[in-house]
Design a protein around this motif. Structure first.
Motif, PDB file in Angstrom:
ATOM      1  N   LEU A  66      -5.021  11.235  41.169  1.00  0.00           N
ATOM      2  CA  LEU A  66      -6.046  11.918  41.772  1.00  0.00           C
ATOM      3  C   LEU A  66      -5.226  12.432  43.346  1.00  0.00           C
ATOM      4  O   LEU A  66      -4.499  11.375  43.834  1.00  0.00           O
ATOM      5  CB  LEU A  66      -6.972  11.458  41.968  1.00  0.00           C
ATOM      6  CG  LEU A  66      -8.040  11.056  41.030  1.00  0.00           C
ATOM      7  CD1 LEU A  66      -9.249  10.236  41.491  1.00  0.00           C
ATOM      8  CD2 LEU A  66      -8.360  12.278  40.240  1.00  0.00           C
ATOM      9  N   GLY A  67      -5.463  13.559  44.039  1.00  0.00           N
ATOM     10  CA  GLY A  67      -5.001  13.713  45.320  1.00  0.00           C
ATOM     11  C   GLY A  67      -6.179  14.062  45.950  1.00  0.00           C
ATOM     12  O   GLY A  67      -7.011  14.724  45.656  1.00  0.00           O
ATOM     13  N   SER A  68      -6.423  13.518  47.426  1.00  0.00           N
ATOM     14  CA  SER A  68      -7.418  13.793  48.291  1.00  0.00           C
ATOM     15  C   SER A  68      -6.685  14.081  49.625  1.00  0.00           C
ATOM     16  O   SER A  68      -5.681  13.700  50.009  1.00  0.00           O
ATOM     17  CB  SER A  68      -8.223  12.354  48.521  1.00  0.00           C
ATOM     18  OG  SER A  68      -8.932  12.084  47.141  1.00  0.00           O
ATOM     19  N   LEU A  69      -7.465  15.003  50.224  1.00  0.00           N
ATOM     20  CA  LEU A  69      -7.030  15.501  51.603  1.00  0.00           C
ATOM     21  C   LEU A  69      -7.864  15.573  52.784  1.00  0.00           C
ATOM     22  O   LEU A  69      -8.833  15.781  52.591  1.00  0.00           O
ATOM     23  CB  LEU A  69      -6.368  16.962  51.312  1.00  0.00           C
ATOM     24  CG  LEU A  69      -5.662  17.738  52.449  1.00  0.00           C
ATOM     25  CD1 LEU A  69      -4.312  16.880  52.955  1.00  0.00           C
ATOM     26  CD2 LEU A  69      -5.608  19.128  52.353  1.00  0.00           C
ATOM     27  N   SER A  70      -7.377  14.798  53.736  1.00  0.00           N
ATOM     28  CA  SER A  70      -8.182  14.849  55.118  1.00  0.00           C
ATOM     29  C   SER A  70      -7.380  15.447  56.176  1.00  0.00           C
ATOM     30  O   SER A  70      -6.234  15.289  56.387  1.00  0.00           O
ATOM     31  CB  SER A  70      -8.325  13.455  55.488  1.00  0.00           C
ATOM     32  OG  SER A  70      -8.881  13.334  56.738  1.00  0.00           O
ATOM     33  N   ASN A  71      -7.864  16.502  57.003  1.00  0.00           N
ATOM     34  CA  ASN A  71      -7.314  17.270  57.954  1.00  0.00           C
ATOM     35  C   ASN A  71      -7.712  16.527  59.460  1.00  0.00           C
ATOM     36  O   ASN A  71      -7.268  17.183  60.460  1.00  0.00           O
ATOM     37  CB  ASN A  71      -7.704  18.344  57.999  1.00  0.00           C
ATOM     38  CG  ASN A  71      -6.860  19.235  56.865  1.00  0.00           C
ATOM     39  OD1 ASN A  71      -5.753  18.861  56.389  1.00  0.00           O
ATOM     40  ND2 ASN A  71      -7.566  20.085  56.353  1.00  0.00           N
ATOM     41  N   ASP A  72      -8.376  15.315  59.414  1.00  0.00           N
ATOM     42  CA  ASP A  72      -8.982  14.710  60.645  1.00  0.00           C
ATOM     43  C   ASP A  72      -8.519  13.329  60.702  1.00  0.00           C
ATOM     44  O   ASP A  72      -9.368  12.384  61.132  1.00  0.00           O
ATOM     45  CB  ASP A  72     -10.240  14.926  60.775  1.00  0.00           C
ATOM     46  CG  ASP A  72     -11.392  14.460  59.734  1.00  0.00           C
ATOM     47  OD1 ASP A  72     -11.103  13.757  59.043  1.00  0.00           O
ATOM     48  OD2 ASP A  72     -12.596  14.906  59.960  1.00  0.00           O
ATOM     49  N   GLY A  73      -7.509  12.903  60.259  1.00  0.00           N
ATOM     50  CA  GLY A  73      -7.089  11.615  60.062  1.00  0.00           C
ATOM     51  C   GLY A  73      -7.819  10.352  59.390  1.00  0.00           C
ATOM     52  O   GLY A  73      -7.741   9.265  59.598  1.00  0.00           O
ATOM     53  N   GLY A  74      -8.334  11.036  58.194  1.00  0.00           N
ATOM     54  CA  GLY A  74      -9.172  10.026  57.420  1.00  0.00           C
ATOM     55  C   GLY A  74     -10.715  10.076  57.648  1.00  0.00           C
ATOM     56  O   GLY A  74     -11.318   9.331  57.144  1.00  0.00           O
ATOM     57  N   ASN A  75     -10.994  10.638  58.819  1.00  0.00           N
ATOM     58  CA  ASN A  75     -12.418  10.624  59.053  1.00  0.00           C
ATOM     59  C   ASN A  75     -13.491  11.323  57.793  1.00  0.00           C
ATOM     60  O   ASN A  75     -14.500  11.050  57.517  1.00  0.00           O
ATOM     61  CB  ASN A  75     -12.696  11.204  60.349  1.00  0.00           C
ATOM     62  CG  ASN A  75     -14.265  10.658  61.082  1.00  0.00           C
ATOM     63  OD1 ASN A  75     -14.552   9.710  60.909  1.00  0.00           O
ATOM     64  ND2 ASN A  75     -14.649  11.861  61.389  1.00  0.00           N
ATOM     65  N   THR A  76     -13.104  12.460  57.659  1.00  0.00           N
ATOM     66  CA  THR A  76     -13.444  13.199  56.536  1.00  0.00           C
ATOM     67  C   THR A  76     -12.542  13.558  55.378  1.00  0.00           C
ATOM     68  O   THR A  76     -11.320  13.779  55.736  1.00  0.00           O
ATOM     69  CB  THR A  76     -14.419  14.420  57.080  1.00  0.00           C
ATOM     70  OG1 THR A  76     -13.424  15.280  57.695  1.00  0.00           O
ATOM     71  CG2 THR A  76     -15.689  13.858  57.958  1.00  0.00           C
ATOM     72  N   PHE A  77     -13.159  13.978  54.023  1.00  0.00           N
ATOM     73  CA  PHE A  77     -12.198  14.387  53.344  1.00  0.00           C
ATOM     74  C   PHE A  77     -12.700  15.763  52.769  1.00  0.00           C
ATOM     75  O   PHE A  77     -13.935  15.726  52.310  1.00  0.00           O
ATOM     76  CB  PHE A  77     -11.592  13.512  52.095  1.00  0.00           C
ATOM     77  CG  PHE A  77     -11.042  12.197  52.613  1.00  0.00           C
ATOM     78  CD1 PHE A  77      -9.728  12.310  52.361  1.00  0.00           C
ATOM     79  CD2 PHE A  77     -11.427  11.035  53.211  1.00  0.00           C
ATOM     80  CE1 PHE A  77      -8.766  11.279  52.601  1.00  0.00           C
ATOM     81  CE2 PHE A  77     -10.714  10.222  53.414  1.00  0.00           C
ATOM     82  CZ  PHE A  77      -9.256  10.405  53.176  1.00  0.00           C
ATOM     83  N   ILE A  78     -11.685  16.920  52.772  1.00  0.00           N
ATOM     84  CA  ILE A  78     -12.196  18.151  52.136  1.00  0.00           C
ATOM     85  C   ILE A  78     -12.109  18.395  50.787  1.00  0.00           C
ATOM     86  O   ILE A  78     -12.490  19.602  50.186  1.00  0.00           O
ATOM     87  CB  ILE A  78     -11.535  19.230  53.235  1.00  0.00           C
ATOM     88  CG1 ILE A  78     -10.020  19.206  52.827  1.00  0.00           C
ATOM     89  CG2 ILE A  78     -11.708  19.198  54.538  1.00  0.00           C
ATOM     90  CD1 ILE A  78      -9.238  20.424  53.513  1.00  0.00           C
ATOM     91  N   GLN A  79     -11.088  17.564  50.194  1.00  0.00           N
ATOM     92  CA  GLN A  79     -10.669  17.742  48.751  1.00  0.00           C
ATOM     93  C   GLN A  79     -10.300  16.878  48.012  1.00  0.00           C
ATOM     94  O   GLN A  79      -9.628  15.935  48.661  1.00  0.00           O
ATOM     95  CB  GLN A  79      -9.711  18.957  48.930  1.00  0.00           C
ATOM     96  CG  GLN A  79      -9.214  19.347  47.476  1.00  0.00           C
ATOM     97  CD  GLN A  79      -7.815  20.455  47.784  1.00  0.00           C
ATOM     98  OE1 GLN A  79      -7.488  21.079  48.850  1.00  0.00           O
ATOM     99  NE2 GLN A  79      -7.132  20.442  46.524  1.00  0.00           N
TER     100      GLN A  79
END
Length: 179
Positions: A66-79
């Protein structure tokens, strides 16, 4: 961290992070859903600052990481989605992932079966030259029974090391490779 509650059938992932060198710590949003069951996760910070997490799935009907992505340092995940180029065993097995700044590549070590199975063998190294979007095979580390692994960037530029379980968890073995 992996977490679940008594009434929850699946696992979910969360990150714990610091932005001030460890003086204060924060718990980020969960990643993954009831569909994916992420656990035993490894995170790297990408060169644009995003966080990419590679996880085992606890589901017994998937043979992918699984791959998960956060664009705000791990505060939220978009995918969160399956990484179709990284196979795993049924129910998954821990894998290791590191980002190597000298060449901007991500390296992943994990059990990579050639067919759908729960047997843990065929430990391989893969790498990504495009921040985790695509993965390429690098080398087979171990063909026989194997398990968990841990990657490390070595002080000698252009090399990584791997410590891994082999022979049904009887031995720990270390190897290193030129990247």
């Amino acid at each position: 961290i992996d977490w679940y509650t008594a009434d929850m059938y699946s696992s979910k992932g969360k990150v714990v992070y610091t932005d001030d060198g460890g003086d204060t710590w924060h718990i980020g949003d969960e990643f993954g859903t009831d569909e994916y069951w992420p656990n035993e996760s490894q995170a790297v910070q990408l060169k644009n600052g995003s966080i990419f997490i590679n996880s085992r799935t606890g589901r017994n009907d998937s043979y992918y990481r699984l791959g998960s992505l956060s664009n705000d340092g791990g505060n939220t995940f978009i995918q969160t989605d399956y990484i179709k180029q990284l196979r795993d065993t049924s129910g998954g097995c821990e894998g290791s992932m590191i980002y190597v700044k000298s060449n901007d590549n991500i390296y992943y070590s994990g059990v990579t079966p050639s067919a759908e199975t729960s047997t843990r063998e065929n430990l391989t190294l893969h790498y990504s030259e495009d921040q985790g979007n695509n993965w390429k095979y690098m080398v087979r580390v171990e063909t026989s029974a194997t398990g968990y692994s841990s990657l490390v960037g070595l002080p000698t530029k252009g090399r990584i090391g791997i410590l891994y379980e082999r022979d049904s968890y009887h031995y720990l073995t270390y190897k290193n490779y030129t990247i």
